[in-house]
Design an enzyme around this catalytic site. Structure first.
Site, PDB file in Angstrom:
ATOM      1  N   CYS A 226     121.876  51.985 127.989  1.00 23.85           N
ATOM      2  CA  CYS A 226     121.335  51.823 129.374  1.00 23.85           C
ATOM      3  C   CYS A 226     120.697  50.586 129.907  1.00 23.85           C
ATOM      4  CB  CYS A 226     120.369  52.997 129.621  1.00 23.85           C
ATOM      5  SG  CYS A 226     121.010  54.641 129.087  1.00 23.85           S
TER       6      CYS A 226
HETATM    7  C1  BEZ Z   1     121.603  54.455 125.137  1.00 23.26           C
HETATM    8  O1  BEZ Z   1     121.653  54.225 126.196  1.00 23.26           O
HETATM    9  O2  BEZ Z   1     121.701  53.740 124.115  1.00 23.26           O
HETATM   10  C2  BEZ Z   1     121.758  56.103 124.741  1.00 23.26           C
HETATM   11  C3  BEZ Z   1     121.205  56.990 125.642  1.00 23.26           C
HETATM   12  C4  BEZ Z   1     121.461  58.293 125.058  1.00 23.26           C
HETATM   13  C5  BEZ Z   1     122.099  58.626 124.075  1.00 23.26           C
HETATM   14  C6  BEZ Z   1     122.809  57.706 123.327  1.00 23.26           C
HETATM   15  C7  BEZ Z   1     122.627  56.077 123.989  1.00 23.26           C
END
Ligand code: BEZ
Length: 220
Positions: A45
Site C-alpha cells: 500500500c
Molecule cells: C501490503 O500492503 O503490503 C499488504 C496489505 C495487506 C495484506 C498483504 C499485503
C-alpha cells in the site's frame, strides 16, 4: 449485490485527510478513481499511494480526481502519510478516506470475507462525471496494482465516449483504434475522413481521431 458497470456510484459522507466530504459533491464534474487498499502502514500500500501521488499530474490532465480508502482512522492516515513521503519521495496529494466503521467498504463491496474478513481487497472504481461506474477492478492484497493501466483505460473511455471507436488490445493513446462494427462504411467515411484499413469487414483500423491527420496508405 456488487456494483456493476453502468450502475450509479453510491453517494456517501466521509472523513478524509483533506476534511469531510460528500462524495458526489466532491466529485463535481470530474471523473473519479476511487480505490481501496487494505491497511495503513503496510508495504505494498505504501508503494501504491506514493506512485499515485507521483501520477497526480496525469490524472489532472484527464480531469480525474483520485481518492483512496482504507478502514483505518484519520489519525493513522496522517501518521502514515509521513512514511509515504519519506520512503516513496512523493507526498500524498489526494484525499484518503478514513473508513474505520467500514460503512463505505461495505457499500462498495470492498471486503471479500473469503480473502480477508477484516480488511479491504484492492478495488478500483472508475466513475464518470455522470456518476456511472465505468470500470471495476479487484486485486488480491498481495499484488500492487499498475496505475498506468488505470490511466490507459481512462484514455480509452474518454476517447470511446467521444467517437464511434473501440480500442484494441494493449492500446495506448495515439495508436490506431477500431471503428465500431455498427457503423456502416458509408457512415464511417463521413466520421473518419482520414480513412481506415480493413482486415475484415468488422475489423477496421483508423488513426486515433484526436491526432492530427497524417498522410498514410489506407484502404479508404
Ligand atoms: C501490503 O500492503 O503490503 C499488504 C496489505 C495487506 C495484506 C498483504 C499485503
Amino acid at each position: 449485490m456488487a456494483l456493476q458497470l453502468g450502475d450509479t456510484a453510491p453517494d456517501f459522507s466521509a472523513a478524509t485527510t483533506v476534511g469531510p466530504i460528500r462524495f458526489h459533491d466532491w466529485a463535481g464534474k470530474s471523473w473519479v478513481v476511487l480505490f481501496s487498499h487494505p491497511k495503513d502502514f503496510t508495504p505494498v500500500c505504501t508503494t501504491e499511494l506514493g506512485y499515485v501521488a507521483r501520477l497526480r499530474p496525469q490524472f489532472d490532465e484527464r480531469n480525474v480526481k483520485v481518492i483512496g480508502l482504507s478502514v483505518d482512522t484519520l489519525e493513522a492516515h496522517h501518521k502514515w502519510a509521513d512514511d509515504i513521503k519519506q520512503t516513496q519521495g512523493y507526498a500524498l496529494n489526494f484525499p484518503l478516506i478514513a473508513d474505520a466503521d467500514r460503512s463505505i467498504a461495505r457499500l462498495y463491496d470492498m471486503i471479500h470475507p473469503q480473502h480477508d474478513e477484516l480488511y479491504t481487497v484492492r478495488t478500483v472504481f472508475i466513475i464518470d462525471p455522470g456518476r456511472k461506474v465505468r470500470l471495476t477492478l479487484t486485486y488480491p492484497q498481495t499484488a500492487g496494482r499498475n496505475f498506468e493501466e488505470i490511466l490507459r483505460v481512462i484514455d480509452s473511455l474518454q476517447l470511446t465516449d467521444a467517437h464511434a471507436v473501440s480500442t484494441p488490445v494493449n492500446w495506448h493513446a495515439g495508436e490506431e483504434v477500431i471503428i465500431v462494427p455498427a457503423l456502416s462504411d458509408a457512415d464511417a467515411r463521413t466520421r473518419f475522413p482520414q480513412g481506415w484499413r480493413a482486415l475484415k469487414p468488422y475489423l477496421r483500423f483508423t488513426p486515433d481521431p484526436r491526432q492530427p491527420a497524417a498522410s498514410s496508405e489506407l484502404d479508404f
